[in-house]
Design a protein around this motif. Structure first.
Motif, PDB file in Angstrom:
ATOM      1  N   UNK A  80       6.915  14.603  -9.008  1.00 15.74           N
ATOM      2  CA  UNK A  80       7.770  13.680  -9.762  1.00 15.74           C
ATOM      3  C   UNK A  80       8.641  12.839  -8.834  1.00 15.74           C
ATOM      4  N   UNK A  81       9.340  13.522  -7.923  1.00 24.01           N
ATOM      5  CA  UNK A  81      10.290  12.801  -7.075  1.00 24.01           C
ATOM      6  C   UNK A  81       9.583  11.919  -6.063  1.00 24.01           C
ATOM      7  N   UNK A  82       8.514  12.430  -5.465  1.00 26.14           N
ATOM      8  CA  UNK A  82       7.797  11.635  -4.461  1.00 26.14           C
ATOM      9  C   UNK A  82       7.145  10.416  -5.092  1.00 26.14           C
ATOM     10  N   UNK A  83       6.514  10.600  -6.233  1.00 26.14           N
ATOM     11  CA  UNK A  83       5.847   9.475  -6.887  1.00 26.14           C
ATOM     12  C   UNK A  83       6.884   8.437  -7.344  1.00 26.14           C
ATOM     13  N   UNK A  84       7.996   8.906  -7.898  1.00 34.61           N
ATOM     14  CA  UNK A  84       9.044   7.980  -8.326  1.00 34.61           C
ATOM     15  C   UNK A  84       9.590   7.191  -7.143  1.00 34.61           C
ATOM     16  N   UNK A  85       9.775   7.864  -6.016  1.00 35.26           N
ATOM     17  CA  UNK A  85      10.303   7.189  -4.825  1.00 35.26           C
ATOM     18  C   UNK A  85       9.324   6.144  -4.300  1.00 35.26           C
ATOM     19  N   UNK A 115       3.440   3.325   3.545  1.00 32.13           N
ATOM     20  CA  UNK A 115       3.235   4.539   4.337  1.00 32.13           C
ATOM     21  C   UNK A 115       4.146   5.666   3.852  1.00 32.13           C
ATOM     22  N   UNK A 116       3.558   6.854   3.791  1.00 33.28           N
ATOM     23  CA  UNK A 116       4.291   8.086   3.483  1.00 33.28           C
ATOM     24  C   UNK A 116       4.198   8.965   4.720  1.00 33.28           C
ATOM     25  N   UNK A 117       5.347   9.353   5.264  1.00 29.55           N
ATOM     26  CA  UNK A 117       5.381  10.122   6.510  1.00 29.55           C
ATOM     27  C   UNK A 117       5.554  11.601   6.196  1.00 29.55           C
ATOM     28  N   UNK A 118       4.693  12.416   6.768  1.00 31.70           N
ATOM     29  CA  UNK A 118       4.757  13.868   6.605  1.00 31.70           C
ATOM     30  C   UNK A 118       4.159  14.506   7.847  1.00 31.70           C
ATOM     31  N   UNK A 119       4.550  15.754   8.131  1.00 27.15           N
ATOM     32  CA  UNK A 119       4.017  16.413   9.333  1.00 27.15           C
ATOM     33  C   UNK A 119       2.823  17.286   8.998  1.00 27.15           C
ATOM     34  N   UNK A 148       0.071  17.263  -2.431  1.00 26.76           N
ATOM     35  CA  UNK A 148       0.689  16.359  -3.408  1.00 26.76           C
ATOM     36  C   UNK A 148       0.759  14.943  -2.849  1.00 26.76           C
ATOM     37  N   UNK A 149       1.192  14.816  -1.606  1.00 23.52           N
ATOM     38  CA  UNK A 149       1.334  13.484  -1.026  1.00 23.52           C
ATOM     39  C   UNK A 149      -0.015  12.821  -0.787  1.00 23.52           C
ATOM     40  N   UNK A 150      -1.020  13.613  -0.470  1.00 21.59           N
ATOM     41  CA  UNK A 150      -2.367  13.053  -0.337  1.00 21.59           C
ATOM     42  C   UNK A 150      -2.814  12.443  -1.672  1.00 21.59           C
ATOM     43  N   UNK A 151      -2.533  13.146  -2.769  1.00 24.21           N
ATOM     44  CA  UNK A 151      -2.884  12.615  -4.075  1.00 24.21           C
ATOM     45  C   UNK A 151      -2.104  11.365  -4.436  1.00 24.21           C
ATOM     46  N   UNK A 152      -0.801  11.362  -4.127  1.00 27.79           N
ATOM     47  CA  UNK A 152       0.022  10.187  -4.412  1.00 27.79           C
ATOM     48  C   UNK A 152      -0.451   8.992  -3.596  1.00 27.79           C
ATOM     49  N   UNK A 153      -0.825   9.218  -2.361  1.00 28.06           N
ATOM     50  CA  UNK A 153      -1.324   8.116  -1.527  1.00 28.06           C
ATOM     51  C   UNK A 153      -2.566   7.490  -2.150  1.00 28.06           C
ATOM     52  N   UNK A 154      -3.465   8.325  -2.663  1.00 27.80           N
ATOM     53  CA  UNK A 154      -4.672   7.790  -3.300  1.00 27.80           C
ATOM     54  C   UNK A 154      -4.344   7.070  -4.600  1.00 27.80           C
ATOM     55  N   UNK A 163      -2.477   3.661  -3.549  1.00 33.99           N
ATOM     56  CA  UNK A 163      -3.033   2.812  -2.494  1.00 33.99           C
ATOM     57  C   UNK A 163      -2.241   2.865  -1.213  1.00 33.99           C
ATOM     58  N   UNK A 164      -1.453   3.908  -1.055  1.00 32.15           N
ATOM     59  CA  UNK A 164      -0.685   4.076   0.180  1.00 32.15           C
ATOM     60  C   UNK A 164      -1.501   4.874   1.194  1.00 32.15           C
ATOM     61  N   UNK A 165      -0.953   5.036   2.369  1.00 26.09           N
ATOM     62  CA  UNK A 165      -1.598   5.835   3.408  1.00 26.09           C
ATOM     63  C   UNK A 165      -0.589   6.830   3.970  1.00 26.09           C
ATOM     64  N   UNK A 166      -1.103   7.949   4.447  1.00 29.13           N
ATOM     65  CA  UNK A 166      -0.254   8.968   5.055  1.00 29.13           C
ATOM     66  C   UNK A 166      -0.116   8.700   6.542  1.00 29.13           C
ATOM     67  N   UNK A 167       1.098   8.831   7.039  1.00 33.84           N
ATOM     68  CA  UNK A 167       1.356   8.751   8.472  1.00 33.84           C
ATOM     69  C   UNK A 167       1.744  10.152   8.916  1.00 33.84           C
ATOM     70  N   UNK A 168       0.869  10.745   9.729  1.00 31.36           N
ATOM     71  CA  UNK A 168       1.038  12.151  10.096  1.00 31.36           C
ATOM     72  C   UNK A 168       1.860  12.297  11.375  1.00 31.36           C
ATOM     73  N   UNK A 169       2.790  13.244  11.372  1.00 31.05           N
ATOM     74  CA  UNK A 169       3.485  13.665  12.586  1.00 31.05           C
ATOM     75  C   UNK A 169       2.855  14.983  13.014  1.00 31.05           C
ATOM     76  N   UNK A 170       2.273  15.000  14.180  1.00 24.99           N
ATOM     77  CA  UNK A 170       1.601  16.204  14.681  1.00 24.99           C
ATOM     78  C   UNK A 170       2.639  17.107  15.344  1.00 24.99           C
TER      79      UNK A 170
END
Length: 441
Positions: A129-134, A147-151, A161-167, A170-177
């Motif tokens: 809810x919060x991530x999608x709303x943001x 871009x959505x940033x997550x490690x 959850x964020x992978x689903x929201x990105x799809x 139409x956003x993309x995930x930016x990964x922090x390794x």
């Protein structure tokens, strides 16, 4: 912190302590008992079911022990409130529980003023809810922020959850390794965010390593980039002080079945900063979030406050048990809980250094207590088997790949002598496994 017990050897020096030394074992046991006698929170232990037994519970960071009073409260509720009042209970009190208990968590656990915290669904649902709303709000403001940033070592549900929201968006995930024995640093986040960042999602305490993120600094970095930040407080709420308002949080979610002892599947909480509540459109529209829920109107009209992040009927029974732990936290205070949490984890690391390091065990958590939450992860490639055998002997840690035995220590319900007994048995079981591997068993 000052300590009157045996000195913890410096890791990496190669110093060895004879594993079967009775003097070392006995001196550490004496130290544990002195710590328990001096512990200002020790009297809380007897308030938890099963704490009087010999079972060693090292998994309070996954599922906390039930308070005795919570068992009594739920039983009384079933017989008297539900059984006696039936549906009339909604008119008297139940409708307000999501905000009343939310405010209590805000006040006692995360230092948030009233009207910003609510009890609702599972952690996963509230995170969505919060991530999608943001993300939706950021895209509406600036379509370039995709871009959505997550490690890479964030908890699986966060990543999924964020992978689903990105799809969906139409956003993309930016990964922090990140290193699995550490977590997201300010330097890593500063490199990852920029004009395309819509949302940053970080765990305050990393579930695997217990790395304690620098929440105020990471929040500042996200804001300087024009991004919103969502904090996962699942492994910090109730063990590590959180200052949601002071640190400028936008959004946060946290579960209540770990250090808040709400019980299996107890509902999670969500924090939404007050100035964002009327701006964010939560994506799971339900009747509990409307301006007049009993009007049953043809259109969804969200209430312009924290209740808009509710969807369906509140899980009343699931909210009751956590109130008993909240009362203890209010009484003891988070600074006292944090001080004991540090003392417990430091003692666990001391024993691991003396008893387990000679057997090849290494620390997979930060050594500095200021960078560590309420649990400790100990690494050895035999730990999966060690964990399984410990469970058979009433010592209950948990296991996390790669090779991590996770020791979760709840400051309200864990004693120092319990830590001593559990790690002593861990040493014995690891010896057995290693002897069998060497063909000596």
């Amino acid at each position: 912190m000052a300590r009157d017990g045996p000195h913890r050897p410096h890791r990496g020096t190669g110093a060895r302590v004879t594993p079967d030394s009775r003097s070392t074992f006995d001196s550490q046991l004496a130290f544990a008992r002195r710590m328990d006698r001096a512990d200002g929170l020790a009297h809380y232990r007897k308030r938890f079911v099963g704490a009087e037994t010999d079972l060693v519970y090292f998994d309070g960071n996954s599922l906390g022990r039930p308070p005795v009073s919570a068992v009594e409260r739920v039983e009384r509720f079933l017989r008297e409130d539900w059984g006696g009042r039936l549906i009339r209970g909604w008119d008297e009190a139940w409708l307000q529980l999501p905000t009343e208990i939310g405010d209590r968590i805000g006040r006692a656990v995360i230092e948030a003023t009233a009207g910003q915290t609510i009890i609702g669904d599972s952690t996963t649902v509230l995170l969505y809810k919060l991530a999608r709303a943001a993300v939706d709000a950021q895209l509406a403001r600036d379509p370039a922020r995709r871009e959505i940033v997550i490690d890479t070592d964030n908890f699986p549900t966060d990543r999924y959850v964020l992978d689903g929201i990105a799809r969906e968006t139409g956003c993309r995930l930016r990964w922090i390794d990140v290193d699995t024995s550490s977590g997201v640093t300010p330097e890593q986040l500063a490199e990852a965010v920029g004009p395309e960042t819509a949302l940053v999602v970080v765990s305050h305490v990393a579930y695997r390593s217990a790395y304690l993120a620098d929440a105020p600094e990471l929040t500042r970095i996200a804001h300087d980039a024009g991004a919103l930040i969502l904090w996962d407080l699942c492994h910090s709420a109730g063990s590590v002080p959180v200052k949601a308002d002071l640190w400028g949080f936008d959004l946060a979610v946290g579960c209540t079945y770990k250090y808040l002892n709400g019980g299996p599947g107890s509902p999670a909480f969500a924090y939404v900063r007050d100035d964002l509540q009327a701006v964010l459109a939560q994506p799971i529209q339900g009747w509990w979030g409307t301006t007049d829920m009993f009007a049953m109107g043809p259109e969804y009209r969200p209430v312009p406050n924290i209740r808009r992040f509710l969807s369906g009927t509140a899980p009343v029974v699931g909210m009751l048990a956590m109130e008993e732990t909240l009362a203890m936290i209010e009484e003891a205070g988070m600074p006292a809980l944090r001080a004991k949490s540090i003392a417990l984890t430091e003692f666990a690391i001391t024993l691991a250094d003396e008893w387990l390091a000679p057997l090849g065990v290494t620390l997979a958590s930060p050594a500095d207590p200021e960078e560590r939450g309420g649990h400790v992860t100990l690494h050895h490639d035999a730990m999966r088997e060690v964990t399984a055998r410990l469970w058979q002997r009433d010592v209950i840690p948990d296991y996390r790949d790669p090779g991590g035995l996770r020791v979760g220590l709840s400051p309200l319900s864990t004693s120092f002598e319990e830590v001593h007994r559990g790690l002593g048995l861990t040493r014995d079981v690891l010896r057995e496994v290693l002897a069998e591997r060497a063909g000596l068993g």
